[in-house]
Write a protein that holds these residues in place. Sequence first.
Motif, short mmCIF file in Angstrom:
data_model
loop_
_atom_site.label_atom_id
_atom_site.label_comp_id
_atom_site.label_asym_id
_atom_site.label_seq_id
_atom_site.Cartn_x
_atom_site.Cartn_y
_atom_site.Cartn_z
N ILE A 1 0.86 -1.18 0.00
CA ILE A 1 0.00 0.00 0.00
C ILE A 1 0.90 1.23 0.00
CG2 ILE A 1 -1.74 1.25 1.31
CD1 ILE A 1 -2.39 -1.64 2.49
N LEU A 2 0.63 2.14 -0.91
CA LEU A 2 1.47 3.34 -1.02
C LEU A 2 0.93 4.42 -0.08
CD1 LEU A 2 3.82 4.73 -2.51
CD2 LEU A 2 2.18 5.46 -4.22
N LEU A 3 1.68 4.72 0.96
CA LEU A 3 1.20 5.63 2.00
C LEU A 3 2.00 6.92 2.05
CD1 LEU A 3 1.04 3.31 5.11
CD2 LEU A 3 -0.89 4.23 3.89
N ASP B 1 -1.60 9.77 5.90
CA ASP B 1 -2.56 8.66 5.85
C ASP B 1 -2.53 7.84 7.14
OD1 ASP B 1 -3.30 9.19 3.20
OD2 ASP B 1 -1.56 8.12 2.45
N MET C 1 -4.06 3.16 9.38
CA MET C 1 -4.17 4.00 8.19
C MET C 1 -5.64 4.34 7.97
SD MET C 1 -3.41 1.26 5.22
CE MET C 1 -4.36 -0.25 5.06
N LYS C 2 -5.85 5.52 7.36
CA LYS C 2 -7.20 6.02 7.15
C LYS C 2 -7.75 5.49 5.84
CE LYS C 2 -5.60 10.24 9.36
NZ LYS C 2 -5.15 11.63 9.09
N THR C 3 -8.69 4.58 5.92
CA THR C 3 -9.23 4.00 4.70
C THR C 3 -10.70 4.35 4.55
OG1 THR C 3 -10.18 1.91 5.47
CG2 THR C 3 -7.78 1.99 5.24
N SER C 4 -11.24 3.99 3.39
CA SER C 4 -12.66 4.26 3.16
C SER C 4 -13.54 3.38 4.03
CB SER C 4 -12.98 4.06 1.67
OG SER C 4 -12.65 2.74 1.29
N ARG C 5 -12.94 2.42 4.72
CA ARG C 5 -13.70 1.61 5.68
C ARG C 5 -13.29 1.93 7.12
NH1 ARG C 5 -16.45 -2.55 3.03
NH2 ARG C 5 -15.81 -2.61 0.87
N GLY C 6 -12.79 3.11 7.33
CA GLY C 6 -12.36 3.48 8.68
C GLY C 6 -10.90 3.19 8.90
N LEU C 7 -10.47 3.22 10.17
CA LEU C 7 -9.05 3.03 10.48
C LEU C 7 -8.69 1.55 10.41
CD1 LEU C 7 -8.72 5.51 13.48
CD2 LEU C 7 -8.01 5.86 11.11
N GLN C 8 -7.52 1.27 9.81
CA GLN C 8 -7.08 -0.12 9.78
C GLN C 8 -5.62 -0.23 10.18
OE1 GLN C 8 -8.91 -1.68 5.96
NE2 GLN C 8 -9.02 -3.36 7.42
N LYS C 9 -5.33 -1.30 10.91
CA LYS C 9 -4.00 -1.48 11.49
C LYS C 9 -2.97 -1.80 10.41
CE LYS C 9 -2.85 -4.73 14.57
NZ LYS C 9 -3.28 -5.64 15.63
#
Lengths: 495, 326
Positions: free
Chosen positions: A249-251, A255, A266-274
């Motif tokens: 994943i390019l961060l 992000d 990381m801030k994703t379209s499904r909320g925060l993910q580890k």
Amino acid sequence: MKKSWDAYETGSCYDELMVSGRQPRQASYRLVEYLRNLSAETFEQYVQDSEKVIHELGITFTVYSDAGNIDRAWLYDIVPRIIPEDEWKRTEKGLKQRINALNRFIQDIYNDSEIIRDGIIPEDVVMNSKGYREACKGMTPPHGVWANICGSDLVRDHKGTMYVLEDNLRVPSGVAYMLENRTLTKRVLPDVFRSQLIHPVSDYPAHLYNMLASLAPEKDNPTIAILTPGIYNSAYFEHAYLAQQAGLILLEGADLVVREDDHVYMKTSRGLQKVDVIYRRIDDDFIDPKVFRKDSILGIPGIMRSWRKGNIAIANAPGCGVADDKVIYAYVPEMIRYYLNEKPLLPNVPTWLCRKPDELEHVLEHLPELVVKPANESGGYGMLIGPHAKEEDIEAFRKLIIKDPNNYIAQPTLSLSVTPTATEKGIAPRHVDLRPFILSGAENYVTPGGLTRVALVEGSLVVNSSQGGGSKDTWIVGDDAARQRQASQQLEEEE
Amino acid sequence: MLLSRVAERVYWMARYLERTENTARLINVHTSLLLDMPEEMEINWFTLVKIFNADSLYPGQLSKMNEGDVMQFLISAGKNPSALTNSLANIRENVRTSLDVLPEETREQVNQLHLLMKESAYTVKNRQQRQLLLRKIIMHCQCIRGVLDSHMSRDSAYYFTQIGKHIERADMTSRILEMASLLLADNRSESVRKYEGILWMTLLQSLSAQQMYLKHMRPPIRGEKVLEFLIRDQLFPRALHYSLNDIGYYLEQLPNPELPLTMQQRITQHLQDADIMESRFHPLMDYLQEQLGLLHEEVAGCWFYPDFSSQQIQQQAQTLSTQSQS
């Protein structure tokens, strides 16, 4: 092209492809024969094709200048550089030996400092290294490995001996260009690939991924990302390319967020993910404004806390730059003997340490013949190349060295090897170096070959892409080629 | 697993891709129309500037509203944000910054398009060369869409490209339909009345809709049937109803889509019930464009710029991370 190759002369430097102006080395026989037989028009067409492909693939790097940042097309030379397989096997072993010693050293420095206590390396050399990070004391990253990705620069002298010039341990770049150079050669010269055993390089991204995965705190299905400073960084193309090829994943720093549980999200379209593993392409100076540079807007506040708790793996580990220092470089052969109890397989370039009075004296006496480097610069900046320098530059450096001898080293000016290169005047010898990439996680992996950088200006020794250098595809060619050549010669004789 | 920032970039990439293709198509069709028309009509080169709502940005006086200047403005003027060159630059920038989720070949296609424009932008005042250039641009856009369609997994990144594409397409269709109000006006000129048939046909062509119209609505081409087709047809992918339906479909695939989805349903219903003839038509298109703008903001608030610090999202993250561990 016949005419151009006819005028080729090898000169006094070691030539990578040729024994003499007309006689190719065994491993490069097929390539040189193929290129010699192309008409001038066809060859020129291939060169143009390669330029078109570079633009279409968007292979660029960014150059910073007063006039703003410019995206420059990658400079690729169509004539590959060849290294025989048996020689490469030895080099590969030497590179692994070296990185293992370096990793042992970094681990030691941040923990027991035995090498200092045993008097092999003076303490102030380590403490003065720009890459030393107090905040890393007491840490042991996964597998005890700090420099997971290393790009070592190798050069040859006039006899053909391969030396290590530097170990780039912080955020070495260039591997994407190595991969793209092979893509280019395959598109432009597909015919030479037939019936030759050229070691493939295209699985580097898979090795990179596996190495990164081996660092993950939780082994099942880890989330692995590459952290870029963003589109204005000179190597942004490489970051995006590796993300694409390796499935990372390019961060960017913005992000990411570290929460109260000291995990990185990381801030994703499904909320925060580890996130479990970060391959960082920013200097550790910028990685956490809470610990290092407070003005960093590229970093992630709190990430060092998370790293120290083992919640996230960072490659390369913060603080590993301590060993990427030109003074410490001089001690690497000692490290190999000290930690591995082995004889160094790859030699260092002979190096005078200005911190030692007798060596300083020698350096000051011989400045016009030497290359002088400050301890902590990269990209070929801030150094003196004696034989090419003006009198006043030499004197300016003399003052700098006397003022701060601990910060300088000096080396003889190597007559870097040359290799046939397409120039406006036809095929001509140009100086090259080589940057192989070494991955270290649960185990070591070395790219077959690496990125060959070429100084495109006649006589120039500066190969850095930021200073007008170009690059070449690099082939490790198996014995197979020699065997087949013998076979076909026999056939011809029988006929 | 798609970063919010990347979600926004692929969304805009798709919007600009759609805008580029539609713009190129519209310019070519309009050019072809004006070649058939007498000069003194309400429809002229400047009509194109009006369709893009760019009247206020247009630098010249009335005397400068000739073909060459209008074309330069629409295609290569840096000052015009919806100029083709700007749309292309935006496509490229968004692709460059989301290479990890887009198919590899997108990069090559986009670079080819960029090089084509760089080499040919200076030709836009020449009618023949311009039309050739625009046709090539349309083909490249189709190639890029083809790469996305055939190589992208149907995941969030793909859904965002589809939502972006259809929001942009619906917006563009409504702008082109606004032109139709000229054809419907009671005070329209004699020449408009005289060429009515050709004008409706051109409208269809600018949306590549003529063939499907003839197939599904059957000849002849008549105003109210054209509007019915372009607004309410359920099968033609450039009809407004179709675009809105697709937006709804892709919204449903995303996490927590309630707010934008409610809005999408309201717009669709409104369009279904509206009287599309004559006087009410222009306000209807204005309404639609305004609502599409609001829908975009709803999408952005939901997925591009959600408040990650809020309690709700944190709880969501916790449930998600426990789910992924189990």
